[in-house]
Design a protein around this motif. Structure first.
Motif, PDB file in Angstrom:
ATOM      1  N   CYS A 111       0.832  -1.211   0.000  1.00 33.41           N
ATOM      2  CA  CYS A 111       0.000   0.000   0.000  1.00 33.41           C
ATOM      3  C   CYS A 111       0.861   1.254   0.000  1.00 33.41           C
ATOM      4  N   GLU A 112       0.333   2.296  -0.609  1.00 34.52           N
ATOM      5  CA  GLU A 112       0.877   3.643  -0.461  1.00 34.52           C
ATOM      6  C   GLU A 112      -0.201   4.478   0.217  1.00 34.52           C
ATOM      7  N   ALA A 113       0.196   5.498   0.968  1.00 36.27           N
ATOM      8  CA  ALA A 113      -0.800   6.329   1.649  1.00 36.27           C
ATOM      9  C   ALA A 113      -0.325   7.767   1.771  1.00 36.27           C
ATOM     10  N   LYS A 114      -1.291   8.662   1.747  1.00 37.90           N
ATOM     11  CA  LYS A 114      -1.044  10.078   2.021  1.00 37.90           C
ATOM     12  C   LYS A 114      -2.113  10.545   2.999  1.00 37.90           C
ATOM     13  N   GLY A 145     -10.398  19.537   9.843  1.00 38.98           N
ATOM     14  CA  GLY A 145     -10.701  18.337   9.069  1.00 38.98           C
ATOM     15  C   GLY A 145      -9.458  17.502   8.826  1.00 38.98           C
ATOM     16  N   ARG A 146      -9.679  16.264   8.417  1.00 37.80           N
ATOM     17  CA  ARG A 146      -8.567  15.360   8.088  1.00 37.80           C
ATOM     18  C   ARG A 146      -9.065  14.296   7.116  1.00 37.80           C
ATOM     19  N   VAL A 147      -8.148  13.670   6.406  1.00 37.32           N
ATOM     20  CA  VAL A 147      -8.490  12.536   5.541  1.00 37.32           C
ATOM     21  C   VAL A 147      -7.217  11.763   5.224  1.00 37.32           C
ATOM     22  N   ALA A 148      -7.376  10.458   5.036  1.00 38.60           N
ATOM     23  CA  ALA A 148      -6.285   9.603   4.564  1.00 38.60           C
ATOM     24  C   ALA A 148      -6.674   9.067   3.190  1.00 38.60           C
ATOM     25  N   VAL A 182      -7.561  14.262  -2.224  1.00 38.63           N
ATOM     26  CA  VAL A 182      -7.604  12.818  -2.484  1.00 38.63           C
ATOM     27  C   VAL A 182      -7.795  12.557  -3.977  1.00 38.63           C
ATOM     28  N   GLU A 183      -8.755  13.255  -4.570  1.00 40.38           N
ATOM     29  CA  GLU A 183      -9.055  13.055  -6.001  1.00 40.38           C
ATOM     30  C   GLU A 183      -7.878  13.474  -6.878  1.00 40.38           C
ATOM     31  N   GLY A 184      -7.170  14.490  -6.441  1.00 39.03           N
ATOM     32  CA  GLY A 184      -5.999  14.935  -7.197  1.00 39.03           C
ATOM     33  C   GLY A 184      -4.930  13.862  -7.255  1.00 39.03           C
ATOM     34  N   TRP A 185      -4.690  13.199  -6.111  1.00 40.36           N
ATOM     35  CA  TRP A 185      -3.705  12.118  -6.085  1.00 40.36           C
ATOM     36  C   TRP A 185      -4.200  10.931  -6.914  1.00 40.36           C
ATOM     37  N   ALA A 186      -5.509  10.666  -6.819  1.00 42.10           N
ATOM     38  CA  ALA A 186      -6.095   9.561  -7.585  1.00 42.10           C
ATOM     39  C   ALA A 186      -5.851   9.747  -9.080  1.00 42.10           C
ATOM     40  N   LYS A 187      -6.009  10.958  -9.559  1.00 44.44           N
ATOM     41  CA  LYS A 187      -5.818  11.229 -10.989  1.00 44.44           C
ATOM     42  C   LYS A 187      -4.349  11.106 -11.391  1.00 44.44           C
ATOM     43  N   VAL A 188      -3.449  11.497 -10.483  1.00 44.74           N
ATOM     44  CA  VAL A 188      -2.015  11.319 -10.744  1.00 44.74           C
ATOM     45  C   VAL A 188      -1.680   9.839 -10.890  1.00 44.74           C
ATOM     46  N   LEU A 189      -2.340   9.000 -10.090  1.00 43.47           N
ATOM     47  CA  LEU A 189      -2.118   7.554 -10.123  1.00 43.47           C
ATOM     48  C   LEU A 189      -2.856   6.873 -11.275  1.00 43.47           C
ATOM     49  N   GLY A 190      -3.692   7.633 -11.971  1.00 44.20           N
ATOM     50  CA  GLY A 190      -4.453   7.059 -13.075  1.00 44.20           C
ATOM     51  C   GLY A 190      -5.684   6.295 -12.630  1.00 44.20           C
ATOM     52  N   CYS A 191      -6.157   6.564 -11.409  1.00 44.11           N
ATOM     53  CA  CYS A 191      -7.333   5.870 -10.881  1.00 44.11           C
ATOM     54  C   CYS A 191      -8.599   6.347 -11.590  1.00 44.11           C
ATOM     55  N   THR A 192      -9.596   5.478 -11.595  1.00 47.19           N
ATOM     56  CA  THR A 192     -10.865   5.808 -12.243  1.00 47.19           C
ATOM     57  C   THR A 192     -11.966   6.144 -11.246  1.00 47.19           C
ATOM     58  N   ARG A 247      -8.640   4.504  -2.268  1.00 52.09           N
ATOM     59  CA  ARG A 247      -9.483   4.499  -1.067  1.00 52.09           C
ATOM     60  C   ARG A 247      -9.273   5.771  -0.254  1.00 52.09           C
ATOM     61  N   PHE A 248     -10.325   6.191   0.439  1.00 56.04           N
ATOM     62  CA  PHE A 248     -10.142   7.219   1.458  1.00 56.04           C
ATOM     63  C   PHE A 248     -10.696   6.696   2.778  1.00 56.04           C
ATOM     64  N   GLY A 249     -10.140   7.195   3.862  1.00 51.90           N
ATOM     65  CA  GLY A 249     -10.585   6.809   5.199  1.00 51.90           C
ATOM     66  C   GLY A 249     -10.142   7.848   6.199  1.00 51.90           C
ATOM     67  N   TRP A 250     -10.421   7.593   7.466  1.00 47.04           N
ATOM     68  CA  TRP A 250     -10.049   8.512   8.546  1.00 47.04           C
ATOM     69  C   TRP A 250     -10.483   9.941   8.186  1.00 47.04           C
TER      70      TRP A 250
END
Length: 373
Positions: free
Chosen positions: A54-57, A69-72, A109-119, A89-92
């Motif tokens: 896993c990778e996480a931010k 606020g917070r998010v993982a 979160v969505e910005g990182w998802a797009k960098v990773l090529g997530c759908t 995924r997002f959590g916390w």
């Protein structure tokens, strides 16, 4: 008011991330504070073996210098490979009642998802199925459990406003333990035990449990494999969970079922409810938090069902009746009057039909949200 988002890169920021829920939910009678050291360990790359794949931010939101606020975000490579869904995924996730805060957090979160090529982005989910998952959407005036997330009613409203919809729901039941086990359950348990030459593993202390601990999680891998988002636990993860949790379990709240070759074919794991004790501890074992937990483990009138698993070759053949029979017998001895089912997927009618035999009510519902790009 301007919302500033900062990625967690320092110890100070991580402390702010971990501290927010204790401030946001202070005095809330339904929220169950998590143990801070446990949360910190789960999010720690050096301690959690899920980081093998896993990778996480993590991000924290500020307004006027105050944490609001917070998010993982978690990129689980094994999930992507197993389910063929390139989702992040997002959590916390926690935030004050200001939609600009979750908007900014989820934009990160969505910005990182797009960098990773997530759908898509979905959650709340953790690193594994054993982490906290599902945002509460019904049952806001019901006390939570140690295994679940509590959140304010405005959370799911804002998620929908931000374009997130339903991926899947879980439901929860509050069940009264009857004085006498329903006759049909008792008959099925006895019949199945004889027909398939099964037996309940005798245990009087955790030393009797330890030889089976790894087998329990291997059976979890098998029986939970088709549930939403589940990824098989590695041996390192199994060792981690055994070390962390099995030392504090009461063996009279656990049922292990073996075949004639003494191979594990089923299990049921529960434990005395720690909800009120965790509220008193408020995230810390010291100086007095551990005392509240020890008292709750020793004497209690409520229990939480955590995991039930049956070997796939025996599913649908009544083996779960043996688990219920043993739970009932031990709960009667221990004075347990009420049990919490914890989350069950809403389409899992086989599990939910069990509660038709008991005085029970479905009192909570939680949701995994998803947003496709």
């Amino acid at each position: 008011m301007e919302t500033i988002i900062q990625e967690v890169t320092s110890k100070k920021q991580m402390n702010a991330f971990l501290d927010l829920p204790y401030v946001l939910y202070k005095g809330n009678p339904y929220n169950i504070p998590k143990l801070r050291f446990d949360e910190a360990a789960t999010l720690n790359r050096a301690k959690n073996p899920a980081f093998d794949f896993c990778e996480a931010k993590y991000w924290v939101a500020y307004q006027n210098g105050k944490v609001v606020g917070r998010v993982a975000a978690i990129y689980n490579k094994k999930y992507v490979e197993t389910w063929k869904n390139n989702y992040l995924r997002f959590g916390w996730i926690d935030f004050i009642e200001d939609i600009e805060v979750p908007r900014a957090l989820l934009a990160a979160v969505e910005g990182w998802a797009k960098v990773l090529g997530c759908t898509a982005v979905h959650g709340p989910l953790g690193f594994t199925d054993l982490d906290f998952e599902g945002m509460l959407i019904e049952g806001f005036q019901e006390i939570g459990t140690m295994a679940t997330i509590y959140n304010y009613p405005y959370y799911p409203v804002m998620m929908e406003q931000l374009g997130y919809g339903k991926a899947v729901d879980w439901v929860e039941y509050r069940i009264n333990v009857p004085e006498k086990l329903p006759e049909n359950i008792a008959k099925i348990a006895d019949l199945v035990e004889k027909r398939y030459k099964l037996h309940v593993v005798p245990m009087t202390s955790t030393k009797h449990l330890k030889p089976y601990a790894s087998e329990v999680f291997k059976l979890v891998n098998e029986t939970y494999s088709e549930l939403y988002g589940v990824v098989e636990l590695t041996q390192r993860q199994i060792d981690y969970y055994v070390k962390m949790y099995f030392s504090m379990i009461r063996v009279d709240c656990i049922t292990l079922i073996a075949n004639e070759a003494n191979q594990l074919v089923g299990f049921g794991i529960s434990m005395p409810s720690l909800s009120k004790a965790l509220q008193k501890a408020n995230g810390s074992l010291f100086p007095f938090g551990f005392i509240h937990l020890l008292k709750a483990l020793k004497k209690n009138t409520e229990a939480d069902l955590l995991l039930i698993g049956i070997d796939k070759t025996l599913q649908g053949k009544g083996v779960n009746a043996i688990v219920l029979r043993e739970f009932h017998k031990n709960y009667q001895k221990a004075g347990i009057k009420i049990i919490e089912s914890n989350p069950e997927l809403e389409e899992n009618k086989k599990v939910q039909s069990i509660w038709d035999h008991f005085p029970a009510r479905q009192h909570k519902r939680r949701r995994c949200f998803i947003k496709h790009f």
